[in-house]
Design an enzyme around this catalytic site. Structure first.
Site: not given
Ligand code: AMP
Length: 216
Positions: A15, A90, A127, A160, A171
């Site tokens: 996204k 969300r 990532r 992160r 998550r």
């Protein structure tokens, strides 16, 4: 009449990358609630302090806090002609509240990026983000990763806290429980579009570019 684009998809579906690209192509602001919250965390604001522990363990920040923050952001002049939402809504509560904020003549496009669970875990683990400018590098952005420095600003690259495998699993659990129902929510409203998010970023962008035409 504002053009509002909502990008739905699990964490790591792409996204952020696609929203940044579409934002440049259409000249619309990229509004990421995750980025706004990370900025509050970094500045140590009251909201940032409340959000920190929840974000670090992969939970959602309470709806009322996110809704106030979002309302304040999209009321700014740069959002008058429209904006791209990344990471919001969300929950169904957020989507319903946002529905009341959107004007009757606004043009709302909702795009769901569909990506398998296996790819999500793999993508999140690879990532890295730049500590200074926030640019995100995926597992294949090799040169920058090897150098350990952002090729945009020279900042330090880091993983992160919420991309660690345990937090990614949490998550995903939260995504299935609270966010995935939004796919049906928007399908029922008749404005849901879907894109195969497993395709290359260029292919995904080509499809997104078609779904969000140049002019309102
Ligand atoms: P993101 O960068 O979109 O993956 O968001 C990072 C974290 O910020 C999420 O795991 C949540 O803890 C929090 N967050 C971001 N957007 C929202 C939202 N719309 N509602 C609740 N929490 C959010």
């Amino acid at each position: 009449m504002a053009r509002i684009v909502i990008l739905l998809g699990a964490p790591g579906a792409g996204k952020g990358t696609q929203a940044a690209r579409l934002s440049r192509a259409r000249g619309l602001p990229h509004v990421s609630t995750g980025d706004l919250l990370r900025d509050h965390k970094a500045r140590g604001t009251e909201l940032g302090l409340k959000a920190k522990a929840l974000m670090d363990r992969g939970d959602l920040v309470p709806d009322d806090l996110v809704l106030d923050m979002l309302a304040e952001r999209v009321a700014r002049p740069d959002c008058k002609g429209g904006y791209l939402l990344d990471g919001f809504p969300r929950t169904v509560v957020q989507a319903e509240a946002f529905g009341r904020m959107v004007g009757a003549d606004d043009d709302l496009v909702v795009v769901n990026l569909e990506v398998s669970e296996a790819s999500i875990v793999e993508r999140a683990a690879g990532r890295l983000s730049c500590r200074s400018c926030g640019k995100v590098y995926n597992a294949k952005s090799a040169p920058s990763r090897v150098a350990g420095k952002c090729d945009k600003c020279g900042g330090e690259l880091f993983q992160r806290e919420d991309d660690s495998p345990a937090v990614v699993r949490e998550r995903l659990r939260v995504y299935h429980e609270k966010t995935a129902p939004l796919v049906d929510f928007y399908r029922r409203q008749g404005n849901l579009q879907s894109i195969d998010g497993e395709a290359s970023p260029d292919t995904v962008f080509g499809r997104l570019d078609e779904l969000v035409p140049e002019k309102v």
